[in-house]
Scaffold this motif. Structure first.
Motif, mmCIF file in Angstrom:
data_model
loop_
_atom_site.group_PDB
_atom_site.id
_atom_site.type_symbol
_atom_site.label_atom_id
_atom_site.label_comp_id
_atom_site.label_asym_id
_atom_site.label_seq_id
_atom_site.Cartn_x
_atom_site.Cartn_y
_atom_site.Cartn_z
ATOM 1 N N ALA A 150 -8.768 -0.122 0.631
ATOM 2 C CA ALA A 150 -10.009 0.208 -0.069
ATOM 3 C C ALA A 150 -10.254 1.717 -0.058
ATOM 4 N N ALA A 151 -9.952 2.377 1.069
ATOM 5 C CA ALA A 151 -10.119 3.832 1.130
ATOM 6 C C ALA A 151 -9.153 4.522 0.161
ATOM 7 N N PHE A 152 -7.938 4.004 0.043
ATOM 8 C CA PHE A 152 -6.983 4.595 -0.905
ATOM 9 C C PHE A 152 -7.460 4.417 -2.341
ATOM 10 N N LEU A 153 -7.940 3.231 -2.691
ATOM 11 C CA LEU A 153 -8.429 3.007 -4.055
ATOM 12 C C LEU A 153 -9.611 3.915 -4.377
ATOM 13 N N LEU A 154 -10.500 4.089 -3.397
ATOM 14 C CA LEU A 154 -11.641 4.980 -3.601
ATOM 15 C C LEU A 154 -11.165 6.420 -3.780
ATOM 16 N N MET A 155 -10.194 6.840 -2.982
ATOM 17 C CA MET A 155 -9.650 8.199 -3.121
ATOM 18 C C MET A 155 -8.996 8.375 -4.484
ATOM 19 N N ARG A 156 -8.211 7.379 -4.920
ATOM 20 C CA ARG A 156 -7.559 7.478 -6.213
ATOM 21 C C ARG A 156 -8.579 7.563 -7.343
ATOM 22 N N ARG A 189 2.601 8.132 -11.110
ATOM 23 C CA ARG A 189 2.816 6.867 -11.797
ATOM 24 C C ARG A 189 1.669 5.912 -11.526
ATOM 25 N N ASP A 190 1.437 5.016 -12.456
ATOM 26 C CA ASP A 190 0.350 4.055 -12.331
ATOM 27 C C ASP A 190 0.855 2.814 -11.623
ATOM 28 N N ALA A 191 -0.029 2.161 -10.884
ATOM 29 C CA ALA A 191 0.309 0.918 -10.184
ATOM 30 C C ALA A 191 -0.814 -0.080 -10.426
ATOM 31 N N PRO A 192 -0.841 -0.722 -11.583
ATOM 32 C CA PRO A 192 -1.927 -1.654 -11.898
ATOM 33 C C PRO A 192 -1.811 -2.949 -11.094
ATOM 34 N N GLY A 193 -2.933 -3.612 -10.931
ATOM 35 C CA GLY A 193 -2.936 -4.908 -10.261
ATOM 36 C C GLY A 193 -2.986 -4.848 -8.755
ATOM 37 N N PHE A 194 -3.076 -3.668 -8.160
ATOM 38 C CA PHE A 194 -3.124 -3.586 -6.702
ATOM 39 C C PHE A 194 -4.538 -3.869 -6.228
ATOM 40 N N LYS A 195 -4.652 -4.680 -5.184
ATOM 41 C CA LYS A 195 -5.952 -4.994 -4.605
ATOM 42 C C LYS A 195 -5.804 -5.111 -3.093
ATOM 43 N N PRO A 196 -6.871 -4.816 -2.344
ATOM 44 C CA PRO A 196 -6.779 -4.905 -0.879
ATOM 45 C C PRO A 196 -6.522 -6.339 -0.438
ATOM 46 N N LEU A 212 0.832 -1.201 0.000
ATOM 47 C CA LEU A 212 0.000 0.000 0.000
ATOM 48 C C LEU A 212 0.869 1.254 0.000
ATOM 49 N N ALA A 213 1.961 1.257 0.773
ATOM 50 C CA ALA A 213 2.855 2.418 0.801
ATOM 51 C C ALA A 213 3.507 2.637 -0.563
ATOM 52 N N VAL A 214 3.909 1.545 -1.231
ATOM 53 C CA VAL A 214 4.533 1.679 -2.553
ATOM 54 C C VAL A 214 3.542 2.240 -3.562
ATOM 55 N N VAL A 215 2.302 1.733 -3.541
ATOM 56 C CA VAL A 215 1.284 2.201 -4.486
ATOM 57 C C VAL A 215 0.941 3.663 -4.212
ATOM 58 N N ALA A 216 0.803 4.034 -2.929
ATOM 59 C CA ALA A 216 0.503 5.430 -2.598
ATOM 60 C C ALA A 216 1.641 6.351 -3.032
#
Length: 473
Positions: free
Chosen positions: A238-244, A220-227, A209-213
């Protein structure tokens, strides 16, 4: 601002209040993994320490005392028997019975004497045995543990010589202590190993999560990330994905809205330009034409600032080659530009000298068009107010810096942040002469920050202004 219930103490003063045990933070692990292991290890170590103390205080001391006093009592019995024996045959019979019954090998050394003075003993075993000999035998004695492996020699001073008693260590020492220590160490190692495996699995989703944030903050894009991971980590992911998603939707809606605004504004401006073109060349008409041209320039600059190249995807770009292109464009427009690149990236005309594998020296994932606009704006600002522009590139372990210097008048330190405000012009008359609308520096910083970096201003060694573009590696 005050905190309710805290006697109206100001919040700033409350934050400045010294915290107890703040010095301990310097010795605590900085990572969540290290702190979690410390939380697990501290109770285990305390429990092991308490168990060890209880074991040595109760079991070890008690068992050692019992064994030592038992051996000393048997030696006292042997001494009493030998004092009653008058012949050598009787003494030999007594020593033989001792060897067979109590596992003590006794020998008689006639005519010998022990050194004077009391022997200094070290270690709990010898100390306990010496105390037992004083209490049970009540004769001068000497203890030697170096005579043979796993044997202890006890010498007793008699009237006509010295009595030598060889006792095996097992008669004086409980080997259960080794088993206890091995069990404690082994169980601790197993517990720590299990804790490390489980904690790594729990920390891994947090690190992802820290790397994706961090990647999202750098544009930069970070595809394939999931909770994944624990419930709380999943909620944060999930909150980060919603914010993004919300931020990306907001950028997309802004871009679409501005595209419509661009069409709506350009249409009446085009009609006005056509109508003005049909009018005679009068001074008033020329002024109106200039006003329309200024309006068109301002609208284009505003749209470029608000659009921010949000739809452009990041891709690996050779920074040295990008600087070459920016410098070449500025030279074509008549600017005097000096490009200074590091030795590992500089080729002919300041360009990149590729190695045998064809790889570039400094490659970063950026939006090339947006970042090129950022550099072009800074170079354009430098050539606008100076006669010469110097462009440099440097890199350290954490960031890449692009330095743009000029020999112009510069900007006072207390007003450097003002130039980054939209439509802010420090000298309106000179901006009007150069055609600026006050958006170039704003767009440059906006683009740099969308890449996770920034633009800062300083004093140039050439006497003008220095602009530094920092990008994280």
């Amino acid at each position: 601002m005050t905190v309710p219930g805290m006697l109206s103490r100001p919040l700033a003063a409350w934050r400045r209040r010294p915290r107890p045990f703040a010095w301990m933070k310097r010795f605590l692990p900085r990572t969540l993994f290290g702190r979690s292991l410390m939380i697990i290890a501290t109770p285990v170590v305390l429990a092991q320490a308490i168990a060890t103390f209880v074991f040595y205080d109760r079991h070890w001391d008690t068992m050692t005392n019992r064994l030592a006093f038992a051996v000393a009592g048997e030696i006292a019995i042997i001494v009493d028997e030998l004092l009653e024996d008058r012949s050598e045959e009787e003494r030999a019979s007594t020593m033989a019975r001792a060897a067979g019954a109590v596992d003590l090998f006794v020998s008689w050394l006639p005519g010998e004497t022990l050194p004077p003075g009391r022997q200094e003993l070290r270690g709990i075993l010898k100390t306990t045995l010496g105390r037992a000999l004083d209490e049970r035998v009540r004769r001068p004695w000497r203890i030697d543990s170096t005579v043979a492996h796993e044997w202890i020699e006890i010498r007793i001073q008699m009237d006509e010589g010295v009595l030598s008693v060889m006792s095996p260590e097992r008669r004086l020492f409980s080997f259960t202590s080794y088993l206890f220590i091995m069990w404690m160490i082994g169980s601790s190692v197993v517990l720590f190993a299990i804790a490390i495996v489980f904690m790594r699995n729990q920390i891994r989703p947090i690190r992802r999560l820290a790397v994706v944030a961090d990647a999202f903050g750098k544009g930069r894009d970070a595809p394939g990330f999931k909770p994944e991971g624990a419930l709380e980590v999943r909620q944060a992911a999930a909150a980060f994905l919603l914010m993004r998603e919300r931020i990306q939707r907001m950028i997309s809606q802004r871009t679409e809205m501005l595209a419509g605004v661009s069409h709506d504004l350009r249409t009446p401006l085009t009609r006005m330009k056509l109508e003005l073109a049909m009018l005679p060349d009068l001074p008033e008409v020329a002024e109106l034409r200039q006003d329309v041209a200024d309006m068109e320039t301002m609208i284009e600059g505003y749209l470029a600032f608000a659009r921010g190249e949000g739809a452009e995807a990041p891709q690996p770009v050779d920074i040295a080659r990008l600087l070459e292109a920016v410098a070449a464009n500025a030279r074509r427009e008549g600017a005097a530009v000096t490009l200074d690149l590091p030795a590992e990236t500089a080729g002919e005309d300041g360009g990149k000298d590729e190695g045998a594998d064809g790889e570039a020296g400094i490659i970063l994932p950026i939006r090339p068009n947006a970042f090129k606009r950022c550099l072009a704006n800074l170079v354009g600002n430098a050539r606008r107010y100076g006669s010469h522009v110097w462009i440099g590139l440097r890199r350290d372990a954490t960031a890449v810096e692009i330095v743009i210097d000029d020999d112009g008048p510069g900007i006072p330190p207390d007003r450097r942040e003002e130039v980054f405000r939209p439509f802010t012009r420090l000298e309106p008359s000179r901006n009007a002469e150069t055609g600026g609308v006050g958006l170039g520096m704003t767009i440059a910083r906006d683009v740099a920050r969308r890449h996770g970096g920034d633009v800062v201003l300083g004093d140039s060694p050439h006497g003008g202004l220095r602009a530094i573009v920092r990008l994280p590696v």
